[in-house]
Design an enzyme around this catalytic site. Sequence first.
Site, short mmCIF file in Angstrom:
data_model
loop_
_atom_site.label_atom_id
_atom_site.label_comp_id
_atom_site.label_asym_id
_atom_site.label_seq_id
_atom_site.Cartn_x
_atom_site.Cartn_y
_atom_site.Cartn_z
N GLY A 45 50.39 25.95 67.23
CA GLY A 45 49.38 24.86 67.73
C GLY A 45 48.98 25.44 69.11
N GLN A 50 46.14 25.68 77.57
CA GLN A 50 46.68 26.96 77.51
C GLN A 50 45.51 28.05 77.34
OE1 GLN A 50 49.09 25.57 74.00
NE2 GLN A 50 50.41 27.37 74.75
N CYS A 106 56.50 29.03 72.49
CA CYS A 106 55.27 28.29 73.02
C CYS A 106 54.30 29.87 73.36
CB CYS A 106 55.27 27.76 74.18
SG CYS A 106 53.98 27.02 74.92
N LEU A 107 53.02 29.69 73.15
CA LEU A 107 52.13 30.97 73.47
C LEU A 107 52.10 31.09 74.78
CD1 LEU A 107 49.45 30.47 70.63
CD2 LEU A 107 51.35 31.67 70.72
N HIS A 148 55.16 19.05 70.55
CA HIS A 148 55.09 19.95 71.67
C HIS A 148 53.43 19.99 72.17
CE1 HIS A 148 56.00 24.09 73.05
NE2 HIS A 148 54.71 24.39 73.06
N GLU A 149 52.50 19.78 71.31
CA GLU A 149 51.04 19.89 71.84
C GLU A 149 50.66 18.50 72.67
OE1 GLU A 149 49.68 22.80 71.96
OE2 GLU A 149 51.12 23.37 70.67
N HIS A 152 51.51 19.24 76.06
CA HIS A 152 50.72 19.93 76.82
C HIS A 152 49.79 19.21 77.41
CE1 HIS A 152 52.11 24.25 76.59
NE2 HIS A 152 52.19 24.35 75.42
#
Length: 190
Positions: A45, A50, A106-107, A148-149, A152
């Site tokens: 994701g 991000q 997480c990236l 999660h996304e 964000h």
Amino acid sequence: MVLNIVLYDHPILRKKGKPIDSFNDQLKRLVSDMLETMAFHKGVGLAAQQIGQALQLAVIDVSESKIPSSLLIEGKPVPIEEHMPLFLINPTLSCTRSKELSNEGCLSFPGLRIDVPRSKRVKLKTFDLEGKPLALEAGGFLAIAIQHEFDHLQGKLFIDYLSPEKKKAIKEELEKIKRAEPSLFAKENA
């Protein structure tokens, strides 16, 4: 094109995304770049925040995951692979009360994994790239990725679920991420 990933403590990660108002070629290019960036970094994701843009836009693809997921569209189970990637465009989300701990990464937090309480099932209303509405219900890993996304897009990070004691325990890791160089562009590989 592989885009730069914004790392922890950059202020854009705390910004709520602006709604998408144009379903045009520019949006399609951005989504394509986000998918390429997510794949390059081996993520499932990626939210616009991000990559430095505060928009109500995220991409998800759990089709390669070994962790089970379920997807219902119009109340009927459908094969996940046929509906990936999934786009969160101006999404609304409702979650079940039943929660379980999910070990997440997480990236924007390279190398960090933490346990986060997540709903087992979610209902999502979103739009496709043409601006057509889509309603679905997800479970398993897909439900976790959606939550999660979605967080964000609201300016919320997975570390926000930690108790003060647990945040203190990862303080050194967070400081290392803050000092790290942003992920490099991979133009020479593109």
